[in-house]
Scaffold this motif. Structure first.
Motif, PDB file in Angstrom:
ATOM      1  N   LYS A   1     110.021  85.120  53.810  1.00  0.00           N
ATOM      2  CA  LYS A   1     108.798  85.122  53.973  1.00  0.00           C
ATOM      3  C   LYS A   1     107.275  84.838  53.410  1.00  0.00           C
ATOM      4  O   LYS A   1     106.903  84.850  52.103  1.00  0.00           O
ATOM      5  N   LEU A   2     106.279  84.025  53.983  1.00  0.00           N
ATOM      6  CA  LEU A   2     105.046  83.614  53.393  1.00  0.00           C
ATOM      7  C   LEU A   2     103.918  84.105  54.312  1.00  0.00           C
ATOM      8  O   LEU A   2     104.044  84.498  55.533  1.00  0.00           O
ATOM      9  N   LEU A   3     102.684  84.513  53.950  1.00  0.00           N
ATOM     10  CA  LEU A   3     101.857  85.455  54.782  1.00  0.00           C
ATOM     11  C   LEU A   3     100.492  84.746  53.640  1.00  0.00           C
ATOM     12  O   LEU A   3     100.045  85.316  53.170  1.00  0.00           O
ATOM     13  N   VAL A   4     100.318  83.644  54.206  1.00  0.00           N
ATOM     14  CA  VAL A   4      98.848  83.005  53.673  1.00  0.00           C
ATOM     15  C   VAL A   4      97.478  83.264  54.130  1.00  0.00           C
ATOM     16  O   VAL A   4      97.029  83.150  55.871  1.00  0.00           O
ATOM     17  N   GLN A   5      96.534  83.920  54.394  1.00  0.00           N
ATOM     18  CA  GLN A   5      95.586  84.630  54.673  1.00  0.00           C
ATOM     19  C   GLN A   5      94.463  83.097  54.776  1.00  0.00           C
ATOM     20  O   GLN A   5      94.724  82.948  53.074  1.00  0.00           O
ATOM     21  N   GLY A   6      93.299  83.515  55.278  1.00  0.00           N
ATOM     22  CA  GLY A   6      92.048  82.947  54.034  1.00  0.00           C
ATOM     23  C   GLY A   6      91.258  81.635  55.539  1.00  0.00           C
ATOM     24  O   GLY A   6      91.963  81.549  56.689  1.00  0.00           O
ATOM     25  N   THR A   7      90.635  80.295  55.480  1.00  0.00           N
ATOM     26  CA  THR A   7      89.757  80.021  56.253  1.00  0.00           C
ATOM     27  C   THR A   7      89.783  78.325  56.007  1.00  0.00           C
ATOM     28  O   THR A   7      89.963  78.106  54.341  1.00  0.00           O
ATOM     29  N   ILE A   8      90.126  77.435  57.146  1.00  0.00           N
ATOM     30  CA  ILE A   8      89.679  76.002  56.232  1.00  0.00           C
ATOM     31  C   ILE A   8      88.188  75.271  57.197  1.00  0.00           C
ATOM     32  O   ILE A   8      88.166  76.097  58.627  1.00  0.00           O
ATOM     33  N   PHE A   9      87.621  75.091  56.480  1.00  0.00           N
ATOM     34  CA  PHE A   9      86.276  75.033  56.798  1.00  0.00           C
ATOM     35  C   PHE A   9      86.392  73.739  56.817  1.00  0.00           C
ATOM     36  O   PHE A   9      86.507  72.444  56.164  1.00  0.00           O
ATOM     37  N   GLN A  10      85.200  73.237  57.414  1.00  0.00           N
ATOM     38  CA  GLN A  10      84.979  71.893  58.760  1.00  0.00           C
ATOM     39  C   GLN A  10      83.745  70.989  57.367  1.00  0.00           C
ATOM     40  O   GLN A  10      82.697  71.412  58.315  1.00  0.00           O
ATOM     41  N   TYR A  11      84.172  70.171  57.290  1.00  0.00           N
ATOM     42  CA  TYR A  11      82.857  69.322  56.582  1.00  0.00           C
ATOM     43  C   TYR A  11      81.827  68.493  57.244  1.00  0.00           C
ATOM     44  O   TYR A  11      82.611  67.646  57.978  1.00  0.00           O
ATOM     45  N   ASN A  12      81.231  68.743  57.168  1.00  0.00           N
ATOM     46  CA  ASN A  12      80.015  68.367  57.831  1.00  0.00           C
ATOM     47  C   ASN A  12      80.142  68.490  59.124  1.00  0.00           C
ATOM     48  O   ASN A  12      79.151  67.162  60.057  1.00  0.00           O
ATOM     49  N   LYS A  13      80.192  69.878  59.640  1.00  0.00           N
ATOM     50  CA  LYS A  13      80.068  69.810  61.280  1.00  0.00           C
ATOM     51  C   LYS A  13      79.953  71.231  61.333  1.00  0.00           C
ATOM     52  O   LYS A  13      80.271  72.267  61.396  1.00  0.00           O
ATOM     53  N   LEU A  14      78.160  71.539  60.579  1.00  0.00           N
ATOM     54  CA  LEU A  14      77.524  72.759  60.797  1.00  0.00           C
ATOM     55  C   LEU A  14      77.462  73.554  62.282  1.00  0.00           C
ATOM     56  O   LEU A  14      77.038  74.536  62.309  1.00  0.00           O
ATOM     57  N   HIS A  15      78.095  72.906  63.461  1.00  0.00           N
ATOM     58  CA  HIS A  15      78.552  73.125  64.673  1.00  0.00           C
ATOM     59  C   HIS A  15      79.781  74.205  64.764  1.00  0.00           C
ATOM     60  O   HIS A  15      79.402  75.086  65.305  1.00  0.00           O
ATOM     61  N   ALA A  16      80.192  73.925  63.861  1.00  0.00           N
ATOM     62  CA  ALA A  16      81.395  75.042  63.637  1.00  0.00           C
ATOM     63  C   ALA A  16      81.165  76.480  63.022  1.00  0.00           C
ATOM     64  O   ALA A  16      80.091  76.940  62.817  1.00  0.00           O
ATOM     65  N   ILE A  17      82.105  77.397  63.372  1.00  0.00           N
ATOM     66  CA  ILE A  17      82.132  78.619  62.748  1.00  0.00           C
ATOM     67  C   ILE A  17      81.969  78.398  61.375  1.00  0.00           C
ATOM     68  O   ILE A  17      81.749  79.664  61.055  1.00  0.00           O
ATOM     69  N   ASN A  18      82.440  77.482  61.233  1.00  0.00           N
ATOM     70  CA  ASN A  18      83.102  77.541  59.831  1.00  0.00           C
ATOM     71  C   ASN A  18      82.890  75.945  59.478  1.00  0.00           C
ATOM     72  O   ASN A  18      83.417  75.272  59.788  1.00  0.00           O
ATOM     73  N   TRP A  19      81.980  75.553  58.236  1.00  0.00           N
ATOM     74  CA  TRP A  19      81.703  74.691  58.057  1.00  0.00           C
ATOM     75  C   TRP A  19      81.791  74.556  56.511  1.00  0.00           C
ATOM     76  O   TRP A  19      81.764  75.244  55.598  1.00  0.00           O
TER      77      TRP A  19
END
Length: 282
Positions: free
Chosen positions: A183-201
Protein backbone atom coordinates in the motif's frame (compact mmCIF):
# COMPACT_ATOMS: atom_id res chain seq x y z
CA UNK A 1 -11.48 29.50 0.20
CA UNK A 2 -14.61 27.40 0.93
CA UNK A 3 -16.35 27.88 4.28
CA UNK A 4 -15.80 24.27 5.30
CA UNK A 5 -12.08 24.70 4.66
CA UNK A 6 -12.04 27.79 6.89
CA UNK A 7 -13.88 25.91 9.63
CA UNK A 8 -11.38 23.09 9.38
CA UNK A 9 -8.54 25.58 9.79
CA UNK A 10 -10.20 27.07 12.89
CA UNK A 11 -10.72 23.61 14.37
CA UNK A 12 -7.12 22.66 13.72
CA UNK A 13 -5.88 25.86 15.39
CA UNK A 14 -7.82 24.92 18.53
CA UNK A 15 -5.50 21.95 19.13
CA UNK A 16 -2.89 22.25 21.85
CA UNK A 17 0.43 21.91 20.03
CA UNK A 18 2.02 22.33 16.64
CA UNK A 19 2.56 18.57 16.41
CA UNK A 20 -1.12 17.78 17.00
CA UNK A 21 -2.16 20.43 14.48
CA UNK A 22 0.20 18.96 11.91
CA UNK A 23 -0.98 15.43 12.66
CA UNK A 24 -4.68 16.24 12.26
CA UNK A 25 -4.16 18.25 9.06
CA UNK A 26 -1.89 15.56 7.63
CA UNK A 27 -4.18 12.64 8.33
CA UNK A 28 -7.43 14.37 7.38
CA UNK A 29 -6.29 15.94 4.10
CA UNK A 30 -6.89 14.48 0.66
CA UNK A 31 -4.18 12.15 -0.62
CA UNK A 32 -2.24 12.36 -3.85
CA UNK A 33 -2.11 8.56 -3.87
CA UNK A 34 -5.91 8.36 -3.88
CA UNK A 35 -6.06 10.47 -7.04
CA UNK A 36 -3.03 9.16 -8.94
CA UNK A 37 -2.40 5.63 -7.61
CA UNK A 38 -5.86 4.44 -6.46
CA UNK A 39 -5.02 0.75 -6.92
CA UNK A 40 -2.38 0.98 -4.17
CA UNK A 41 -3.84 3.77 -2.05
CA UNK A 42 -4.00 3.10 1.69
CA UNK A 43 -7.37 4.26 3.03
CA UNK A 44 -7.19 5.87 6.46
CA UNK A 45 -10.58 5.37 8.06
CA UNK A 46 -11.14 8.24 10.49
CA UNK A 47 -13.87 7.90 13.08
CA UNK A 48 -16.22 10.90 13.37
CA UNK A 49 -14.80 11.37 16.86
CA UNK A 50 -11.18 11.48 15.63
CA UNK A 51 -10.86 15.25 16.05
CA UNK A 52 -12.40 15.19 19.53
CA UNK A 53 -10.02 12.43 20.60
CA UNK A 54 -7.00 14.39 19.40
CA UNK A 55 -8.27 17.59 21.02
CA UNK A 56 -8.32 15.86 24.41
CA UNK A 57 -4.62 15.11 24.09
CA UNK A 58 -2.69 17.31 26.49
CA UNK A 59 0.59 15.78 25.42
CA UNK A 60 1.90 15.61 21.88
CA UNK A 61 3.88 13.24 19.67
CA UNK A 62 7.27 12.62 21.26
CA UNK A 63 9.37 13.91 18.38
CA UNK A 64 12.67 14.93 19.92
CA UNK A 65 14.65 17.60 18.06
CA UNK A 66 12.04 17.64 15.32
CA UNK A 67 13.37 20.99 14.08
CA UNK A 68 16.44 19.09 12.89
CA UNK A 69 14.40 16.58 10.89
CA UNK A 70 13.65 16.69 7.20
CA UNK A 71 9.99 17.23 6.37
CA UNK A 72 9.47 13.63 5.23
CA UNK A 73 10.92 12.13 8.43
CA UNK A 74 8.90 14.52 10.59
CA UNK A 75 5.71 13.51 8.78
CA UNK A 76 6.61 9.83 9.17
CA UNK A 77 6.93 10.26 12.93
CA UNK A 78 3.51 11.93 13.02
CA UNK A 79 2.06 8.96 11.14
CA UNK A 80 3.73 6.54 13.56
CA UNK A 81 2.07 8.41 16.45
CA UNK A 82 -1.27 8.07 14.67
CA UNK A 83 -0.83 4.32 14.21
CA UNK A 84 0.22 3.83 17.83
CA UNK A 85 -2.58 5.83 19.43
CA UNK A 86 -5.54 6.32 17.09
CA UNK A 87 -5.54 3.67 14.37
CA UNK A 88 -7.33 0.36 14.00
CA UNK A 89 -4.03 -1.06 12.73
CA UNK A 90 -1.23 -2.35 14.92
CA UNK A 91 2.15 -0.83 14.14
CA UNK A 92 4.61 -3.74 14.09
CA UNK A 93 7.70 -2.14 12.60
CA UNK A 94 8.84 1.25 11.40
CA UNK A 95 11.82 2.23 9.23
CA UNK A 96 13.20 -1.27 8.67
CA UNK A 97 16.70 -1.00 7.25
CA UNK A 98 17.33 -3.77 4.70
CA UNK A 99 21.05 -4.49 4.83
CA UNK A 100 22.71 -7.33 2.94
CA UNK A 101 26.45 -7.88 3.50
CA UNK A 102 26.85 -4.29 4.70
CA UNK A 103 25.04 -2.95 1.63
CA UNK A 104 21.76 -1.10 2.23
CA UNK A 105 19.10 -2.33 -0.19
CA UNK A 106 16.37 0.00 1.01
CA UNK A 107 14.14 0.95 3.89
CA UNK A 108 10.54 -0.07 4.60
CA UNK A 109 8.47 2.71 6.15
CA UNK A 110 5.79 0.76 8.04
CA UNK A 111 4.65 -2.81 8.64
CA UNK A 112 1.08 -2.86 9.97
CA UNK A 113 -1.24 -5.62 11.11
CA UNK A 114 -5.00 -5.36 10.80
CA UNK A 115 -7.61 -6.64 13.22
CA UNK A 116 -8.29 -9.55 10.87
CA UNK A 117 -4.59 -10.50 10.78
CA UNK A 118 -3.66 -9.01 7.43
CA UNK A 119 -0.09 -7.73 7.08
CA UNK A 120 0.38 -4.42 5.29
CA UNK A 121 3.62 -3.06 3.91
CA UNK A 122 2.95 0.68 3.77
CA UNK A 123 5.16 3.21 2.05
CA UNK A 124 4.48 6.81 3.06
CA UNK A 125 5.52 10.15 1.58
CA UNK A 126 4.57 13.81 1.76
CA UNK A 127 5.16 15.73 -1.45
CA UNK A 128 4.44 19.17 -2.89
CA UNK A 129 4.37 19.79 -6.61
CA UNK A 130 3.74 22.48 -9.19
CA UNK A 131 1.44 21.80 -12.14
CA UNK A 132 2.67 23.60 -15.24
CA UNK A 133 1.22 23.56 -18.74
CA UNK A 134 3.86 23.57 -21.47
CA UNK A 135 3.12 22.95 -25.13
CA UNK A 136 -0.33 21.71 -24.22
CA UNK A 137 1.06 19.11 -21.80
CA UNK A 138 0.79 19.07 -18.01
CA UNK A 139 4.12 18.79 -16.21
CA UNK A 140 4.09 18.07 -12.45
CA UNK A 141 7.39 18.92 -10.82
CA UNK A 142 8.69 19.88 -7.37
CA UNK A 143 8.70 23.55 -6.27
CA UNK A 144 12.43 23.78 -6.98
CA UNK A 145 11.79 22.37 -10.49
CA UNK A 146 13.15 18.96 -9.54
CA UNK A 147 11.60 15.74 -8.24
CA UNK A 148 9.24 14.86 -11.09
CA UNK A 149 5.93 13.33 -9.92
CA UNK A 150 5.72 10.65 -12.61
CA UNK A 151 9.20 9.43 -11.62
CA UNK A 152 8.23 9.37 -7.96
CA UNK A 153 5.17 7.27 -8.77
CA UNK A 154 7.32 4.84 -10.74
CA UNK A 155 9.83 4.51 -7.89
CA UNK A 156 7.08 3.93 -5.33
CA UNK A 157 5.36 1.27 -7.43
CA UNK A 158 8.35 -0.51 -8.92
CA UNK A 159 10.87 -0.27 -6.09
CA UNK A 160 9.57 0.83 -2.69
CA UNK A 161 6.49 -1.39 -2.51
CA UNK A 162 8.50 -4.38 -3.77
CA UNK A 163 11.07 -4.30 -0.96
CA UNK A 164 9.11 -6.66 1.30
CA UNK A 165 9.05 -9.24 -1.51
CA UNK A 166 12.45 -8.78 -3.09
CA UNK A 167 14.28 -8.71 0.24
CA UNK A 168 11.99 -10.83 2.39
CA UNK A 169 15.02 -12.70 3.76
CA UNK A 170 16.28 -9.45 5.31
CA UNK A 171 13.10 -8.80 7.31
CA UNK A 172 12.84 -9.43 11.06
CA UNK A 173 12.26 -13.12 11.78
CA UNK A 174 8.73 -12.57 13.10
CA UNK A 175 7.47 -11.35 9.71
CA UNK A 176 9.58 -13.35 7.29
CA UNK A 177 7.56 -15.33 4.74
CA UNK A 178 4.39 -13.37 5.53
CA UNK A 179 2.11 -12.29 2.72
CA UNK A 180 2.06 -8.49 2.59
CA UNK A 181 -0.52 -6.22 1.05
CA UNK A 182 1.43 -3.45 -0.69
CA UNK A 183 0.00 0.00 0.00
CA UNK A 184 0.95 3.63 -0.58
CA UNK A 185 -0.06 6.78 1.25
CA UNK A 186 1.18 9.98 -0.37
CA UNK A 187 -0.01 13.18 1.26
CA UNK A 188 0.58 16.67 -0.07
CA UNK A 189 -0.69 19.18 -2.60
CA UNK A 190 -0.29 20.08 -6.26
CA UNK A 191 -0.17 23.84 -6.81
CA UNK A 192 -1.45 25.43 -10.00
CA UNK A 193 1.04 27.64 -11.80
CA UNK A 194 -0.08 31.22 -12.55
CA UNK A 195 -3.59 30.66 -11.17
CA UNK A 196 -3.89 33.03 -8.23
CA UNK A 197 -7.64 32.50 -8.11
CA UNK A 198 -7.02 28.86 -7.12
CA UNK A 199 -6.91 27.78 -3.48
CA UNK A 200 -3.38 26.46 -4.12
CA UNK A 201 -1.28 28.40 -6.60
CA UNK A 202 2.31 29.13 -7.60
CA UNK A 203 4.00 32.05 -9.37
CA UNK A 204 7.49 32.94 -10.49
CA UNK A 205 9.42 35.49 -8.44
CA UNK A 206 9.28 37.87 -11.41
CA UNK A 207 5.49 38.03 -11.00
CA UNK A 208 5.59 38.74 -7.26
CA UNK A 209 3.79 42.11 -7.65
CA UNK A 210 0.64 40.31 -8.79
CA UNK A 211 0.09 39.08 -5.21
CA UNK A 212 -0.67 42.64 -4.12
CA UNK A 213 -3.86 42.53 -6.23
CA UNK A 214 -5.18 39.41 -4.47
CA UNK A 215 -4.17 39.63 -0.81
CA UNK A 216 -3.85 42.15 2.01
CA UNK A 217 -1.58 40.25 4.40
CA UNK A 218 0.86 37.37 4.13
CA UNK A 219 2.77 34.71 6.02
CA UNK A 220 6.12 33.47 4.73
CA UNK A 221 6.93 29.85 5.58
CA UNK A 222 10.64 29.30 5.01
CA UNK A 223 10.82 26.33 7.38
CA UNK A 224 9.59 23.22 5.55
CA UNK A 225 8.26 21.77 8.81
CA UNK A 226 5.60 24.50 8.65
CA UNK A 227 4.35 23.30 5.26
CA UNK A 228 2.09 20.53 6.60
CA UNK A 229 -0.34 22.94 8.29
CA UNK A 230 0.51 26.35 6.80
CA UNK A 231 -2.41 28.14 8.46
CA UNK A 232 -1.12 27.92 12.05
CA UNK A 233 -2.25 31.08 13.84
CA UNK A 234 1.06 31.36 15.69
CA UNK A 235 2.60 32.92 12.57
CA UNK A 236 2.81 36.71 12.28
CA UNK A 237 1.12 38.42 9.34
CA UNK A 238 3.06 40.91 7.22
CA UNK A 239 2.24 43.48 4.53
CA UNK A 240 3.04 43.12 0.85
CA UNK A 241 5.84 45.66 1.24
CA UNK A 242 7.40 43.50 3.94
CA UNK A 243 6.93 40.39 1.82
CA UNK A 244 8.66 42.04 -1.11
CA UNK A 245 11.51 43.15 1.13
CA UNK A 246 11.89 39.66 2.61
CA UNK A 247 12.15 38.17 -0.88
CA UNK A 248 14.40 40.85 -2.36
CA UNK A 249 17.35 38.46 -2.21
CA UNK A 250 15.46 35.45 -3.54
CA UNK A 251 18.00 32.66 -4.09
CA UNK A 252 15.89 30.36 -6.25
CA UNK A 253 14.72 28.10 -3.43
CA UNK A 254 10.93 27.89 -3.42
CA UNK A 255 9.15 29.73 -0.59
CA UNK A 256 5.66 28.89 0.64
CA UNK A 257 3.35 31.85 1.24
CA UNK A 258 -0.16 32.12 2.69
CA UNK A 259 -2.37 34.99 1.56
CA UNK A 260 -5.00 36.68 3.78
CA UNK A 261 -7.78 39.23 3.25
CA UNK A 262 -8.27 42.49 5.17
CA UNK A 263 -10.09 40.60 7.92
CA UNK A 264 -7.00 38.40 8.36
CA UNK A 265 -8.85 35.33 7.08
CA UNK A 266 -6.71 32.98 4.95
CA UNK A 267 -7.72 32.93 1.30
CA UNK A 268 -5.22 30.54 -0.25
CA UNK A 269 -1.60 29.45 -0.22
CA UNK A 270 1.12 28.80 -2.73
CA UNK A 271 4.76 28.85 -3.75
CA UNK A 272 7.04 31.60 -4.99
CA UNK A 273 9.40 29.80 -7.36
CA UNK A 274 12.23 30.54 -9.76
CA UNK A 275 11.65 31.36 -13.41
CA UNK A 276 9.60 28.47 -14.78
CA UNK A 277 11.47 28.55 -18.11
CA UNK A 278 14.34 26.80 -16.32
CA UNK A 279 12.24 23.65 -16.27
CA UNK A 280 13.22 23.11 -19.89
CA UNK A 281 16.86 22.57 -18.94
CA UNK A 282 16.15 19.79 -16.46
Amino acid sequence: MPDDFIERIKACNSLHTKELKDLYWLISSKSLSEEFIPELHFITFLKPSYFDIIKKQKSHPNILNHNKLRLGKYAEKLMAYHFKHFSEYQLLFQNIQLIDHKITKGEIDFILKSNDNRYIHLEFAIKFYISVKQNGKEIIVGPNLKDWWHLKIRKLKEHQTQLSTNFNHLLPNSIKNKHFEKKLLVQGTIFQYNKLHAINWSISIKDLDSLDDFFSRFVILRNRLDWIFPFDDRHSLITFEKLKSELSNFDGQAVMVVGFNQKKIPLSWGFIIQNISKINSL
